[in-house]
Scaffold this active site. Structure first.
Site, PDB file in Angstrom:
ATOM      1  CE  LYS A  91      -4.189  -2.275   1.721  1.00 16.05           C
ATOM      2  NZ  LYS A  91      -3.808  -3.620   1.700  1.00 16.05           N
TER       3      LYS A  91
HETATM    4  C1  LIG Z   1      -4.298  -4.560   1.474  1.00 16.12           C
HETATM    5  C2  LIG Z   1      -3.726  -5.676   1.273  1.00 16.12           C
HETATM    6  C3  LIG Z   1      -3.968  -6.783   0.185  1.00 16.12           C
HETATM    7  C4  LIG Z   1      -5.197  -6.870  -0.764  1.00 16.12           C
HETATM    8  O1  LIG Z   1      -5.298  -5.932  -1.600  1.00 16.12           O
HETATM    9  P1  LIG Z   1      -6.402  -5.365  -2.430  1.00 16.12           P
HETATM   10  O2  LIG Z   1      -6.153  -4.185  -3.188  1.00 16.12           O
HETATM   11  O3  LIG Z   1      -7.411  -4.922  -1.168  1.00 16.12           O
HETATM   12  O4  LIG Z   1      -7.057  -6.644  -3.223  1.00 16.12           O
HETATM   13  C5  LIG Z   1      -3.165  -8.173   0.307  1.00 16.12           C
HETATM   14  N1  LIG Z   1      -2.071  -8.328   0.896  1.00 16.12           N
HETATM   15  C6  LIG Z   1      -1.660  -7.140   1.823  1.00 16.12           C
HETATM   16  C7  LIG Z   1      -0.304  -7.424   2.604  1.00 16.12           C
HETATM   17  C8  LIG Z   1      -2.573  -6.161   2.110  1.00 16.12           C
HETATM   18  O5  LIG Z   1      -2.024  -5.202   3.023  1.00 16.12           O
END
Ligand SMILES: *Cc1c(COP(=O)(O)O)cnc(C)c1O
Length: 442
Positions: A91
């Site tokens: 993120k």
């Molecule tokens: C948010 C997250 C996901 C999922 O990603 P999306 O974009 O919501 O599908 C997968 N792995 C980790 C470690 C995350 O923080």
């Protein structure tokens, strides 16, 4: 910056730029930041290139790897490491850029913004690191008191910049989320305090993530013609939707492999056309414990040939009957673009364990879900990139269960338990939270 469109739907670009082979080939050797500039400028036509360049350079200067998102080869798979940002999850790739973009636009308009959000773990810290120390932005992040992992809590509460406000709420994540919704629906309050959001439905976040699909493609293939797979552990359909955008732009992706944990509504949809809501199950990959995949709405728009009215009807049906239906022909299209597997917790732990035994490489539980899906779905030797969405040290408990030892801690987490923290402990009550925002808003 507006988040939702005025009619409550999600925003999309009017058109998706198409890239030809010559353009793709000319991008093959670009460093990450240069590639990001090429791709993002195709969409952000309202920001001068020189400004965009400096925003991108600043955003990725906080990453600890020279390549930003390096690709490593392990056990016949390519692992795209997306966890070299300040909070050790993918993120950061989007939220570091979003914080700088918001600041740039607010300065241009002479405005300020108070970001309000709720988190069950990863998003909160990535958002806080995206805007810490920014003049024009305040951030209020609620987390359920005592219900995030200790590392996740510390990653948020050890940030002491005056514009960062952590709120531990006596309640659940749903209580936090609910208060956010109430505040955003209180239009007078929303306007007076210029409330803003950074949740995963923000288009700029998706756009920032498109870049690493291109970057990884160029690391894996020598010629811009070969088709490859990407395996993506999925919750909100955000990360994988970025891959879909890359595919629509012309990146040679044969299929996107959509990996879920027990919360497998998207797997049921892809394999059987069954999009019906279930109960949220708590797993060892908590950032994917989601039933309503917000960004799926964007994919449906393309699946329905750009028919917005049909997308609106589909979501009305979801609200009414708890399900969305598609035609047989549409399901065939879905299955040509995606393949999917649901990987349960035992399989996830077993994957971390066997992968470590074979290679010495430690997967985090989210990444392991994608790796296991790739192992099952790819049988023809096609090169496959697995997105590594978090550093294993963020989810040490699951890793210890799998391999009997703690993953090594990167510098960002060393000594985090001893650092000073700042956080308000408040009741799950909207007036209490509003009062705090009134007091601290700038
Ligand atoms: C948010 C997250 C996901 C999922 O990603 P999306 O974009 O919501 O599908 C997968 N792995 C980790 C470690 C995350 O923080």
């Amino acid at each position: 910056m507006m988040g939702l469109a005025d009619d409550g739907g999600l925003l999309l670009p009017e058109s998706i730029p198409q890239l030809d082979r010559t353009t793709l080939s000319s991008w093959q050797d670009l460093p990450y930041q240069e590639l990001a500039l090429r791709i993002i400028s195709l969409f952000a036509t309202d920001i001068p290139a020189a400004d965009l360049k400096s925003l991108i350079d600043r955003s990725y200067s906080t990453f600890t790897h020279r390549e930003i998102t390096p690709v490593v080869r392990q056990d016949g798979l390519y692992i795209l490491e997306l966890f070299h940002g300040p909070t050790l999850a993918f993120k950061d790739v989007a939220l570091q850029l979003l914080g700088n973009l918001f600041e740039y636009l607010l300065e241009e308009r002479g405005e300020r913004m108070n970001i309000v959000g709720a988190t069950s773990g990863d998003t909160g810290s990535a958002a806080i690191y995206g805007v810490r120390g920014k003049e024009k932005i305040n951030i209020f992040i609620m987390h359920p008191h005592g219900k995030t992992s200790p590392v996740q809590e510390r990653q948020m509460t050890t940030v002491l910049d005056p514009n960062v406000h952590n709120i531990a709420v006596r309640g659940t994540f749903d209580d936090c989320q609910n208060i956010v919704k109430i505040l955003f629906n209180d239009l007078a309050f929303k306007e007076e305090y210029a409330l803003g959001a950074v949740n995963s439905i923000n288009w700029a976040r998706v756009l920032a993530q498109v870049v690493y699909y291109f970057y990884a493609y160029f690391r894996v293939t020598a010629s811009c013609g070969e088709e490859i797979y990407f395996s993506v552990p999925t919750g909100n359909f955000g990360d994988i939707f970025a891959g879909y955008v890359a595919k629509r732009m012309g990146l040679p992706i044969r299929r996107l492999l959509l990996a879920t944990n027990e919360n497998n509504i998207l797997t049921r949809f892809i394999n059987q056309g069954d999009y019906s809501l279930g109960e949220v199950v708590q797993t060892v990959s908590p950032s994917m414990d989601i039933q309503v995949a917000s960004n799926f709405e964007r994919y449906l728009y393309y699946l329905f040939g750009g028919d917005s009215a049909r997308v609106r009807d589909a979501f009305a049906s979801l609200a009414r009957n708890g399900r969305i239906d598609v035609s047989r022909a549409e399901l065939a299209t879905v299955q040509a673009e995606f393949a999917s597997r649901s990987v349960n917790q035992e399989e996830t732990i077993a994957t971390i364990s066997s992968f470590h035994a074979q290679t010495g490489y430690i997967l985090d539980p989210h990444t392991a879900v994608g790796v296991q899906a790739a192992r099952e779905l790819v049988t023809d030797g096609t090169p496959t990139v697995c997105l590594a969405t978090a550093h294993p040290a963020k989810f040490a408990e699951a890793v210890v269960r799998a391999i009997g030892q703690e993953p090594p801690r990167p510098a960002a987490l060393q000594g985090i338990e001893a650092l000073p923290t700042r956080c308000e402990l408040l009741d799950a009550d909207r007036e209490t939270i509003k009062e705090l925002i009134r007091k601290k808003a700038r």
